[in-house]
Motif scaffolding. Structure first.
Motif, PDB file in Angstrom:
ATOM      1  N   UNK A 348     -10.993  -1.194   3.830  1.00  0.00           N
ATOM      2  CA  UNK A 348      -9.943  -2.130   3.453  1.00  0.00           C
ATOM      3  C   UNK A 348     -10.587  -3.406   2.944  1.00  0.00           C
ATOM      4  N   UNK A 349     -10.138  -3.871   1.807  1.00  0.00           N
ATOM      5  CA  UNK A 349     -10.566  -5.157   1.263  1.00  0.00           C
ATOM      6  C   UNK A 349      -9.392  -6.107   1.376  1.00  0.00           C
ATOM      7  N   UNK A 350      -9.614  -7.247   2.031  1.00  0.00           N
ATOM      8  CA  UNK A 350      -8.510  -8.133   2.385  1.00  0.00           C
ATOM      9  C   UNK A 350      -8.183  -9.130   1.279  1.00  0.00           C
ATOM     10  N   UNK A 351      -7.933  -8.569   0.098  1.00  0.00           N
ATOM     11  CA  UNK A 351      -7.368  -9.368  -0.975  1.00  0.00           C
ATOM     12  C   UNK A 351      -5.877  -9.537  -0.705  1.00  0.00           C
ATOM     13  N   UNK A 352      -5.199 -10.226  -1.591  1.00  0.00           N
ATOM     14  CA  UNK A 352      -3.749 -10.365  -1.488  1.00  0.00           C
ATOM     15  C   UNK A 352      -3.139  -9.867  -2.788  1.00  0.00           C
ATOM     16  N   UNK A 407      -1.418  -2.983  -2.118  1.00  0.00           N
ATOM     17  CA  UNK A 407      -0.008  -3.051  -1.746  1.00  0.00           C
ATOM     18  C   UNK A 407       0.241  -4.114  -0.693  1.00  0.00           C
ATOM     19  N   UNK A 408       1.459  -4.659  -0.660  1.00  0.00           N
ATOM     20  CA  UNK A 408       1.828  -5.525   0.457  1.00  0.00           C
ATOM     21  C   UNK A 408       1.746  -4.726   1.753  1.00  0.00           C
ATOM     22  N   UNK A 409       1.282  -5.379   2.815  1.00  0.00           N
ATOM     23  CA  UNK A 409       1.046  -4.690   4.096  1.00  0.00           C
ATOM     24  C   UNK A 409       0.070  -3.542   3.930  1.00  0.00           C
ATOM     25  N   UNK A 410      -0.827  -3.660   2.944  1.00  0.00           N
ATOM     26  CA  UNK A 410      -1.743  -2.573   2.636  1.00  0.00           C
ATOM     27  C   UNK A 410      -2.635  -2.177   3.784  1.00  0.00           C
ATOM     28  N   UNK A 411      -3.069  -3.135   4.615  1.00  0.00           N
ATOM     29  CA  UNK A 411      -3.945  -2.779   5.732  1.00  0.00           C
ATOM     30  C   UNK A 411      -3.216  -1.883   6.727  1.00  0.00           C
ATOM     31  N   UNK A 412      -1.901  -2.081   6.881  1.00  0.00           N
ATOM     32  CA  UNK A 412      -1.138  -1.271   7.828  1.00  0.00           C
ATOM     33  C   UNK A 412      -0.812   0.105   7.233  1.00  0.00           C
ATOM     34  N   UNK A 413      -0.457   0.124   5.951  1.00  0.00           N
ATOM     35  CA  UNK A 413      -0.258   1.412   5.287  1.00  0.00           C
ATOM     36  C   UNK A 413      -1.538   2.247   5.327  1.00  0.00           C
TER      37      UNK A 413
END
Length: 471
Positions: A348-352, A407-413
């Motif tokens: 996961x890359x924590x971009x926005x 995606x929004x909430x990508x880390x959770x998806x």
């Protein structure tokens, strides 16, 4: 004569992988020592995950304030205090690092922690820089990695930074060049841009973050170009300038510009040079890393094991911890190592929005399904309607094998998908799970239904409510 210590398992390096290896070996009945010159904490706590996420958290707040007008909220006189932002980053970073040091050292039995530098004298013998020597039945190398700083950038002195030093800046630079579009480069380039820094991102390749899906990559590019200057497929040449660094680049958009600082994020190299690996007789790859089996972390048929970033496999904290557990257990069990099943690979890359790569993209008869978040209900409500997700599935049953997403909430998806992939879940089975409305998770349905339509397994009828995608 040098003092000789003896043990079942010696672990060199007290980062995430080394701590996990020592713990696993001791849990499996081995006598252990853990050797490190400083015991200063893990890479994650000191220069990696935690300080970068602290900077990203500040950037997220700044971006939220800047977007308040979307919701009819007018905010005036916003000022970013760069010095205060970085003071908090360092303060919280130091707190995380101190807690990591304290918990790791205090959890060790007396005599296990040895503050020293070690190098091999033979395949089962280490010599320490304090004059002592250690003989062990098995040895785990967990010495981590360090940022690469090519000579042209090293010649710039303190104008060139790596992730090891950028958080120690006293204030935000006005102009920042970032070289490298891996996770570190992407995260920090965007975060500094959201904090008001004029950022330019450079990479010699045309492809960022090892993304496999062209649609996801195109969306990432669009997102980044709203906040910073992006130069892909270029070669950069730096030289000192009166006001910082002059960076020249070749390519279709060749040019030059002056920056206050340059962040060099072109990768990390395993720290092996000081270990005298030639004394072990181990075969090495072209990067000088001992050849090893990821199912056991064992180097050939030797009693030497690797763990963590030094193995140059997947330089991620959760992988380092898993490496350590495998290596430590097998070092204790030597000469009868147990082959471990590896978890589904994902990063996961924590971009926005957040970026993620999960599992595999190819298999015999693989099918794909793509979903866009441009008009997804919950994402649009929150003004976060950017993103694309592509799922990969194995035919004929539609078993999920991988995903690329921004995606929004990508880390959770990404977590949910990684768990589904590891369990061998099919697209049909995932569609049969409950989806609450309105949530970001509903955005998966479009991609899952596409996969179901491409396989012989029928689409679950009772889950299709007919709700429009944007509702």
């Amino acid at each position: 004569m040098a003092e000789l210590l003896q043990c079942d398992v010696a672990v060199v390096g007290a980062g995430t992988a080394g701590l996990a290896a020592e713990r696993a070996a001791r849990k499996n009945g081995a006598s252990t020592v853990l050797i490190d010159p400083a015991f200063k904490g893990t890479t994650c706590a000191t220069v990696g995950c935690m300080p970068s996420k602290l900077l990203i958290a500040a950037a997220k707040e700044a971006r939220s304030i800047g977007r308040a007008g979307l919701f009819g909220i007018e905010v005036e006189s916003v000022r970013i205090d760069g010095a205060a932002v970085l003071r908090r980053v360092r303060s919280e970073r130091d707190r995380f690092a101190a807690r990591t040091r304290e918990s790791s050292i205090h959890s060790l039995p007396d005599g296990v922690a040895i503050r020293a530098r070690a190098r091999f004298d033979s395949p089962n013998r280490l010599v320490l820089d304090d004059g002592r020597a250690i003989e062990a039945r098995a040895i785990v190398i967990a010495t981590g990695s360090a940022p690469v700083l090519p000579p042209p950038f090293a010649a710039l002195g303190d104008a060139a930074l790596t992730s090891d030093g950028i958080f120690d800046l006293s204030d935000l630079p006005k102009r920042l060049a970032v070289v490298g579009s891996g996770a570190i480069g992407l995260e920090l380039a965007q975060a500094f841009a959201h904090l008001g820094v004029a950022v330019a991102l450079f990479d010699k390749g045309q492809h960022m973050a090892k993304l496999r899906c062209p649609k996801v990559h195109a969306t990432l590019r669009d997102v980044l170009e709203r906040d910073l200057a992006l130069h892909l497929g270029v070669e950069v040449s730096p030289e000192p300038a009166k006001e910082g660094v002059c960076l020249r680049w070749t390519g279709d958009d060749a040019g030059e510009a002056v920056f206050d600082k340059v962040l060099v994020a072109v990768g990390r190299r395993p720290q092996l040079a000081a270990l005298a690996l030639e004394k072990t007789g181990l075969p090495l790859d072209e990067e000088g890393v001992p050849l090893h089996d990821r199912a056991t972390m064992r180097c050939g048929d030797s009693a030497i094991f690797l763990a963590g970033d030094v193995a140059a496999d997947l330089p991620l904290l959760h992988e380092a911890s898993h490496d350590g557990a495998i290596a430590g257990r097998n070092a204790a069990a030597f000469p009868a190592p147990i082959r471990a099943s590896r978890n589904t690979a994902f990063s996961i890359t924590f971009t926005e929005p957040a970026l993620a790569t999960i599992g595999k993209a190819e298999a015999d008869g693989a099918v794909t399904g793509t979903a866009t978040f441009a008009d997804q209900g919950r994402a649009r409500v929150e003004g976060r309607n950017d993103g694309v997700l592509t799922l990969y599935a194995a035919a004929p049953e539609g078993r999920l094998i991988g995903a690329d997403l921004i995606a929004p909430a990508g880390e959770h998806l990404a977590h949910m998908l990684a768990w589904a992939i590891q369990r061998g879940t099919t697209a049909t089975e995932l569609l049969e799970m409950p989806f609450y409305h309105p949530t970001i998770e509903e955005g998966l349905k479009q991609a899952l239904r596409t996969i179901c339509a491409s396989t012989p397994i029928p689409l679950p009828q009772d889950q299709d409510t007919g709700t429009p995608a944007g509702a």
